[in-house]
Scaffold this motif. Sequence first.
Motif, PDB file in Angstrom:
ATOM      1  N   HIS A   1       4.452   9.186 -16.468  1.00 60.14           N
ATOM      2  CA  HIS A   1       5.213   7.929 -16.576  1.00 60.14           C
ATOM      3  C   HIS A   1       4.533   7.132 -16.029  1.00 60.14           C
ATOM      4  CE1 HIS A   1       8.876   9.259 -18.321  1.00 60.14           C
ATOM      5  NE2 HIS A   1       8.535  10.191 -17.799  1.00 60.14           N
ATOM      6  N   GLY A   2       3.282   7.326 -15.590  1.00 59.26           N
ATOM      7  CA  GLY A   2       2.251   6.254 -15.552  1.00 59.26           C
ATOM      8  C   GLY A   2       1.761   5.209 -14.289  1.00 59.26           C
ATOM      9  N   LEU A   3       1.644   6.739 -12.703  1.00 56.93           N
ATOM     10  CA  LEU A   3       1.731   5.721 -11.936  1.00 56.93           C
ATOM     11  C   LEU A   3       0.718   7.001 -11.029  1.00 56.93           C
ATOM     12  CD1 LEU A   3       2.320   5.004  -8.824  1.00 56.93           C
ATOM     13  CD2 LEU A   3       3.785   7.303  -8.267  1.00 56.93           C
ATOM     14  N   GLN A   4      -0.582   5.578 -10.470  1.00 57.31           N
ATOM     15  CA  GLN A   4      -1.918   6.138 -10.448  1.00 57.31           C
ATOM     16  C   GLN A   4      -1.399   5.652  -8.996  1.00 57.31           C
ATOM     17  OE1 GLN A   4      -4.673   5.209 -13.905  1.00 57.31           O
ATOM     18  NE2 GLN A   4      -5.459   5.867 -12.321  1.00 57.31           N
TER      19      GLN A   4
ATOM     20  N   MET B   1      -5.505  -7.291   2.976  1.00 59.04           N
ATOM     21  CA  MET B   1      -5.844  -6.297   1.944  1.00 59.04           C
ATOM     22  C   MET B   1      -5.542  -7.179   0.025  1.00 59.04           C
ATOM     23  SD  MET B   1      -4.615  -3.311   3.474  1.00 59.04           S
ATOM     24  CE  MET B   1      -5.711  -2.155   1.856  1.00 59.04           C
ATOM     25  N   ILE B   2      -7.304  -6.745   0.214  1.00 55.93           N
ATOM     26  CA  ILE B   2      -7.384  -7.472  -1.595  1.00 55.93           C
ATOM     27  C   ILE B   2      -7.507  -6.056  -2.183  1.00 55.93           C
ATOM     28  CG2 ILE B   2      -8.971  -8.997  -2.565  1.00 55.93           C
ATOM     29  CD1 ILE B   2      -9.802 -10.140  -0.110  1.00 55.93           C
ATOM     30  N   PRO B   3      -6.234  -5.905  -3.145  1.00 60.65           N
ATOM     31  CA  PRO B   3      -6.451  -4.593  -3.238  1.00 60.65           C
ATOM     32  C   PRO B   3      -7.077  -5.381  -5.092  1.00 60.65           C
ATOM     33  CG  PRO B   3      -4.045  -5.577  -3.504  1.00 60.65           C
ATOM     34  CD  PRO B   3      -4.802  -5.934  -2.805  1.00 60.65           C
ATOM     35  N   THR B   4      -7.525  -6.057  -5.722  1.00 62.51           N
ATOM     36  CA  THR B   4      -8.275  -5.771  -6.505  1.00 62.51           C
ATOM     37  C   THR B   4      -9.656  -6.074  -6.626  1.00 62.51           C
ATOM     38  OG1 THR B   4      -7.940  -8.628  -5.818  1.00 62.51           O
ATOM     39  CG2 THR B   4      -6.593  -7.784  -7.656  1.00 62.51           C
ATOM     40  N   MET B   5     -10.046  -5.029  -5.633  1.00 63.65           N
ATOM     41  CA  MET B   5     -11.243  -4.650  -4.539  1.00 63.65           C
ATOM     42  C   MET B   5     -11.446  -3.891  -5.149  1.00 63.65           C
ATOM     43  SD  MET B   5     -13.074  -7.145  -2.945  1.00 63.65           S
ATOM     44  CE  MET B   5     -13.038  -8.368  -2.768  1.00 63.65           C
ATOM     45  N   ILE B   6     -10.299  -3.099  -5.245  1.00 62.75           N
ATOM     46  CA  ILE B   6     -10.339  -1.718  -6.521  1.00 62.75           C
ATOM     47  C   ILE B   6      -9.867  -1.697  -7.570  1.00 62.75           C
ATOM     48  CG2 ILE B   6      -9.321   0.839  -6.361  1.00 62.75           C
ATOM     49  CD1 ILE B   6      -9.761   0.292  -3.129  1.00 62.75           C
ATOM     50  N   ASP B   7      -8.404  -2.823  -7.946  1.00 66.74           N
ATOM     51  CA  ASP B   7      -7.932  -2.221  -9.145  1.00 66.74           C
ATOM     52  C   ASP B   7      -8.273  -3.433  -9.490  1.00 66.74           C
ATOM     53  OD1 ASP B   7      -5.895  -2.050 -10.556  1.00 66.74           O
ATOM     54  OD2 ASP B   7      -4.068  -1.954  -9.580  1.00 66.74           O
TER      55      ASP B   7
ATOM     56  N   ARG C   1      -1.924   1.889  -8.910  1.00 66.94           N
ATOM     57  CA  ARG C   1      -3.487   1.395 -10.112  1.00 66.94           C
ATOM     58  C   ARG C   1      -1.824   0.164 -10.685  1.00 66.94           C
ATOM     59  NH1 ARG C   1      -5.621   1.792 -15.495  1.00 66.94           N
ATOM     60  NH2 ARG C   1      -7.629   0.372 -14.605  1.00 66.94           N
ATOM     61  N   GLY C   2      -2.112  -1.115 -10.505  1.00 70.37           N
ATOM     62  CA  GLY C   2      -1.421  -2.368 -11.887  1.00 70.37           C
ATOM     63  C   GLY C   2       0.408  -2.691 -10.016  1.00 70.37           C
ATOM     64  N   GLY C   3      -0.518  -2.733  -8.927  1.00 72.65           N
ATOM     65  CA  GLY C   3       0.365  -2.393  -8.266  1.00 72.65           C
ATOM     66  C   GLY C   3       1.982  -1.857  -7.598  1.00 72.65           C
ATOM     67  N   MET C   4       2.056  -2.042  -6.145  1.00 69.90           N
ATOM     68  CA  MET C   4       3.166  -1.761  -6.129  1.00 69.90           C
ATOM     69  C   MET C   4       4.619  -1.479  -7.231  1.00 69.90           C
ATOM     70  SD  MET C   4       2.262   0.217  -2.998  1.00 69.90           S
ATOM     71  CE  MET C   4       4.139   0.836  -2.466  1.00 69.90           C
ATOM     72  N   GLY C   5       4.924  -2.086  -7.686  1.00 66.55           N
ATOM     73  CA  GLY C   5       5.787  -1.572  -9.380  1.00 66.55           C
ATOM     74  C   GLY C   5       5.480  -0.406  -9.339  1.00 66.55           C
TER      75      GLY C   5
ATOM     76  N   VAL D   1       1.044  -1.089   0.508  1.00 65.81           N
ATOM     77  CA  VAL D   1       0.218  -0.066  -0.419  1.00 65.81           C
ATOM     78  C   VAL D   1       0.897   1.566   0.113  1.00 65.81           C
ATOM     79  CG1 VAL D   1      -1.867  -0.960   0.655  1.00 65.81           C
ATOM     80  CG2 VAL D   1      -0.141  -0.030   2.815  1.00 65.81           C
ATOM     81  N   SER D   2      -0.022   2.229  -0.280  1.00 71.81           N
ATOM     82  CA  SER D   2       0.533   3.560  -0.558  1.00 71.81           C
ATOM     83  C   SER D   2       0.154   4.765   0.420  1.00 71.81           C
ATOM     84  CB  SER D   2       1.499   3.761  -1.855  1.00 71.81           C
ATOM     85  OG  SER D   2       1.964   5.278  -2.355  1.00 71.81           O
ATOM     86  N   SER D   3       0.633   5.889   0.582  1.00 75.67           N
ATOM     87  CA  SER D   3       0.501   6.910   1.140  1.00 75.67           C
ATOM     88  C   SER D   3       1.159   7.920   2.127  1.00 75.67           C
ATOM     89  CB  SER D   3       0.230   6.338   2.484  1.00 75.67           C
ATOM     90  OG  SER D   3      -0.181   7.487   3.721  1.00 75.67           O
ATOM     91  N   LEU D   4       3.178   6.741   1.988  1.00 76.41           N
ATOM     92  CA  LEU D   4       4.027   8.060   2.654  1.00 76.41           C
ATOM     93  C   LEU D   4       4.675   8.392   1.506  1.00 76.41           C
ATOM     94  CD1 LEU D   4       5.653   5.639   4.780  1.00 76.41           C
ATOM     95  CD2 LEU D   4       3.600   7.233   5.391  1.00 76.41           C
ATOM     96  N   PHE D   5       5.267   8.090   0.654  1.00 73.53           N
ATOM     97  CA  PHE D   5       5.814   8.631  -1.444  1.00 73.53           C
ATOM     98  C   PHE D   5       5.162  10.065  -1.143  1.00 73.53           C
ATOM     99  CE2 PHE D   5       7.384   8.834  -5.114  1.00 73.53           C
ATOM    100  CZ  PHE D   5       8.803   7.792  -5.594  1.00 73.53           C
ATOM    101  N   ARG D   6       6.148  10.389  -1.634  1.00 70.97           N
ATOM    102  CA  ARG D   6       5.951  12.475  -0.920  1.00 70.97           C
ATOM    103  C   ARG D   6       6.006  12.479  -2.465  1.00 70.97           C
ATOM    104  NH1 ARG D   6       5.077  13.277   2.809  1.00 70.97           N
ATOM    105  NH2 ARG D   6       4.786  15.177   1.992  1.00 70.97           N
TER     106      ARG D   6
END
Lengths: 519, 538, 396
Positions: free
Chosen positions: B75-78, B384-390, B238-242, B58-63
């Motif tokens: 470059h594709g980050l959502q 977490m089940i990210p695919t519930m959203i993504d 979106r598409g995972g943390m990668g 999961v992501s929150s801290l990324f500045r």
Amino acid sequence: MPSLDCIVIGGGTNGLACAARLARKGRRVLVLEASGTPGGGAAGGEFAPGFRSPGLAHIVHMIDPRVADILALDRHGLRYHTTSLASSALAATGDHLRLDGAFGASLTGTIGAEDRAAWADLRARLMRFAAALAPFRGLTPPRLARASGNDWAQLARLGLGVRRMGKTDFREFLRMFLINVWDVLNDELSDERLKGLVAFDATLGSWLGPRSPNSLLLLLNRLSGEVAGQQGALALPKGGMPAVAAALASAAEAAGVRIRTSAAVARIDVVGDCVIGVTLANGEELRAPRVVSAISPKTTLLSLLGPRHLDTGAMMRIRHQKSRGGAAKLHLALSALPDFMGADPKTRLVIAPGADHVERAFNPVKYGEVPTAPVMEVVIPSAFEPGLAPDGLHVLSAVVQYAPHAPKAGEDAARAAMLEATLATLESHAPGIRKLIVGQEMLMPYDIERRYGMPGGNWHHGELSAEQMLFLRPAPGMAQYASPVPGLWLASAGTHPGGGISGASGWNAAGRILQEVRA
Amino acid sequence: MTYDAVIIGAGHNGLVTAGYLARAGMKVCVVEKNDWIGGAAVSRELFPGFTYSNCSYVSSLFRPEIMRDLELPKHGLQILPYEGGAVMMEGGGHLGMFRDHDANRREFARHSPRDAEAYDRYARDVLRHCRFIRPLLLRTPPDPSSFRPRDLAELAWLGKRMFSLSEAQMYDMIRFWTMSISDFLDEYFEHPTIKAYQAVASIIGTALGPMSPGTAYVLLHHAMGDVDGNVGAWGFARGGMGSITKALAASLRAAGGEIRVGHGVKKIVVKGGRTTGVVLSNGDEISGRRVVSNMDVKRTFLGHVDEAELPGDFVKRVRAFKTRGSSGKLNIALDAAPRFTALPEGAPFMKGDLHFTDSIERMERAYDDWKAGRFSRDPFQDVMIPTMIDPTMTPPGKHFMSCFVQYAPPKIEGRDWTDADRDAFAKTCIDQIEGYAPGFRDLIRHMEVRTPRELEAEVGLTEGNIFQGELTFDQLLFNRPVPGYAQYRSPIRDLWICGSSTHPGGGVMGAPGRNAAAEILRDAKMPVKEMSDAYAIP
Amino acid sequence: MKVEPRLHFHNLLLKTPFHARTSAANLLNQWGNWSGYTTALAFGDEAMEFSAIRNAATLYDLCPMVKYRFTGPEAAACLDRLTLRAASKLSVGGVHYTAWCDDAGKLLDDGTLFRLGPEDFRLCCQERHLPWLLDSALGFDAHVREETEEVAALSLQGPCSASVLQAAGFDVSSLKPFRMATFPFGSGTLMISRTGFTGDLGYELWTTPDQALALWDHLMAAGRAWGIRPIGSNALNLARIEAGFVITNMDFIPADQAVREDRTRSPIEMALDWMIDWDKGHFNGRRALLAEQEGKTSRWAFVGLDVPGNVPATGAVIYAGKTREAGFVTAAEWLPTAKRNVALAHIERKYMKSDLWADIYALRELQYARLMLPVTVTERPFFNPARKRATPPGRF
């Protein structure tokens, strides 16, 4: 009755120290002690026919040098068996390690050269850090505000003192300030007996395990005190702790303090948002423009004063002051001197076979349960002097950690379980000791609360922990010894610097009161 | 050729540093030991058709400053905010979480009317602490033992910030930083499950239990991020943390940077007290005017630098740097969404974090197991089940489930993990889930189990510590990673460190990477122009 | 409207006991969220609704107002310590407007306190405070609980409101302002207090949720001759500005919600110091407030402003001498009854003697027109009719 300047509630060491200092400055001071003798946690008592306990405390870790010197406690009868009590870190195998001098200045026993060197280095570093913190003990905690009337110059001097340790030490100090003692010990030492003893010492009287962050600070705090001029030393007074109380009481009376015993205060009286005195349990009203409470801040503010004289926020801050006691006190009446596998009975006998043991003893207490393998320090006062027990018989006094202050299983069941676990541990280090027992007393934290009025059974009238120290002690906004109500002052171990038999809190509070009155 | 900078490790911080340096005009090469990039921020197809965020999830801290500077959305980050979350209680009850303020209050009120109305005050107080600490994230910590003007100025800045608070707030803050989350929560809440849910963020990735002092700070560490300015909120990439590291890599390449995968660094070359480049595992040498290590501080200096080149005190401190891993992870491909019997139909809880630990006591007991060198018998899981959203990570109707598990020790009772230990660990976790979602086990099509052993082996995190070093005060700010070396420099000239072992620490934050880049550019006397100021809301 | 507690999330916005009637009457479908409840912003025409407040009779659904009940032998003592006024001096059947502070003497909320019995009080307010109230009751023989959902409340306001009540069979002719009376109604009772938030003649009616719809129907029927109509929050807000009333979280931030500490306000700064009873003994914030008053350390003043022209100074920053920021507006309206353009504003005290200017941005055809207008501090309330106070109330 001549009018009073000040009423001091509680005739423990802090109450007496505070009263004496005020009296020395010409104030008319009355000390009210609820029990039959002054002394508080330093008071002893008969726990089995013919056997006397040395008091809740059984070793002097520190006596504030100002209290000792200015009140000349030696002239009032304070004598020591030793001011440099050695410690034995017991091993169940009999391979004990002996620490002599202040905080193990020298080690005797089978221990590797590498550990000896590492210990010398660690000990010296901790003693230096503690020495840099020592001046803070005599200080009214500063307020963190720009224009708050602090003595900023004095503070800056102290801060500079810490900074003057040199770059290496200063960096190390900042790193270690809030570290846990377990990591330090495992980083630097390998001898389990030594690690166990230091882990035990760091967490003694606290509600933390050695793996809890901030636990080294408690050790530094203890080492920053001194007794009879020696930093970090342990002393055993002749006559036990009651003798310290007696000397303080005598010094206070010599300074003009009146002490009334069996005078329990029922209420602090307030008129027009000013304290006017107290009402005793027997209904007697005593009037003075200042009341100093040397009993726990929680009891003082919540019970004697009452929430209605406090703002809700301040009341909740004092309710939130954590005061969990984690130590039990065991007194045994013994038919003979026990043999701790050859350990010198005239040392402090520490059963804490490793730092992990100390941590494991803490684990169950977090959940209100009793540990199966407690750790403890044992003193045999009767090995030093006669009179505590009938001839040839002995008294054993042990501080046992950890004990739950609010056991899930109920108080009596927990006490019985704690006693059994403690005796089993003692038996494994002093085989045959159980057969010598002719009388016993196990004081759990809740028993200590009841007998000594310490909330949660915590010796310090509120846990000593980083978040409850200095300007946070006993609670933010009350750390300068003044309570929120004009005329009511706090002077117990619940205030800075807290704990022990030191009298520093009371002495500091008196200084603040005198300063305020002048201003 | 000689690069201006060789960066070891294509984790998010390495890529952030590389991105900034490349944009400033440096010739940059990132070297990655794995065949893929991303470090612990990866999306991997470990089962056909299923993308796993198999480390961070999961992501929150990324500045957001970095997202903007390095043009990551281009470059594709959502980043997708998520909603909901729930703790399932022993005996079948549940405590849910809602983004809607009043729905959340009513949910709390089912358990405690008092706690329901205490939450706003609690959230306000935590936000106050966040506001104080956020501006510190993108700054190099001062050295308090130094008298250099920059350090003094930075110390003065910190002091001024501190003294801009009211007296009462200063006390609150110092207490907060030194308290246990358990004690802190006791001051607000009465219900054990409400406390347990709030305590989650204080133990994630941490080698402490919720009753350990210092854990309130760890909570803050997880609360100080934001999703689109909503402080404390978390989301999915979106598409995972990668997707984060893929965007970083694309941004880096667009700026002319190179990335070489497949061969790790065997050795950092040091000559005459300065580094000149690296030697790869295949024997290739890459020379660089400077080397920046995204590896943790232990791996960097104890594994890749000749000890003789380093001061003894430094080595001693690096050795003592605490990197005890505390967590494991299960990455699971599911045939269908699990059905948790405690959760009512139609609730949004599955779109958020799911827990089974309904009291702080259970969390703390799980920690006691860890201290004893065991994985927790009653573990705490952040499911977490990210695919519930993504919808991009699995075939339609299928799901990817990420189970972050505490506590898992770096060693089992002093010895290395075995495959049997790992399987027992997985079974313990699956059994726990099965207890709340009967039939769950039958939905599993594939599972990857990661203990600290696997984390270390694959990602290179020493002892499997997800933060590249524990977040206790002896290892934060100017103490991180080593007193005197908290400014991204090392005792070796031109060798820099930019990973989470440095201030401000772990999480997919990117701040250490950015701060390191700022120091490197300052040192190279190159203008730091493509770095936006830290966002601050007045 | 009962919702199964576990499934409350199916109704993110709860409905009040009057919802069946308010939704039928809401021709515009204009709804807002008031503390988690569906609340009409306007039913048909805001201007007509406001006009009815000042001319006829109106009904407003008060249910989302948060209500706490204080009971017990020391309930009055507890409230004395909690609030600024002396609850112990409030007689049974009386109501007063009060406020309460934290330790620092900063406002937590304001509200109305109803003395239902010697040991029984109801406190109505905007925000939720249960932990603070429970904590404040510690050490007192008093019990506090939240009872918002147990009460259905309607506000009947307007010059004809007394007539409507008479027609409905409730004799309120002798009911004085800030007093209450109880009447039999349906299977239970109805409590009527002469209180309100419009600055006009008006009453608030309190009953149990099961009687809500019957009460609504009864009043609408009884008031038909006087043109009774339901009003939404927008019309009410205009009326309260005319009356000069403040709303928590619109005119000041509760101290326990303020993230930025400088946003908090003392009652002195909010011009509520008239309610402080200094002689009743200790109360929360007393020491801080005394120091503020004696040291004259108040930083802010909350004032009414007279604004030239007819453009509301909504959100305007106030300048001293056109250059130094001196404060800001929290509410501004053209007042249809008073025919004035006014604003409520926080002004730093040190600028109170300066010439003050409002920097107004007026949206005109997609474009903001900037007006820098001189403003003057003026008396509140802006509208204060005698009919509000007359007992017996006039027959209009």
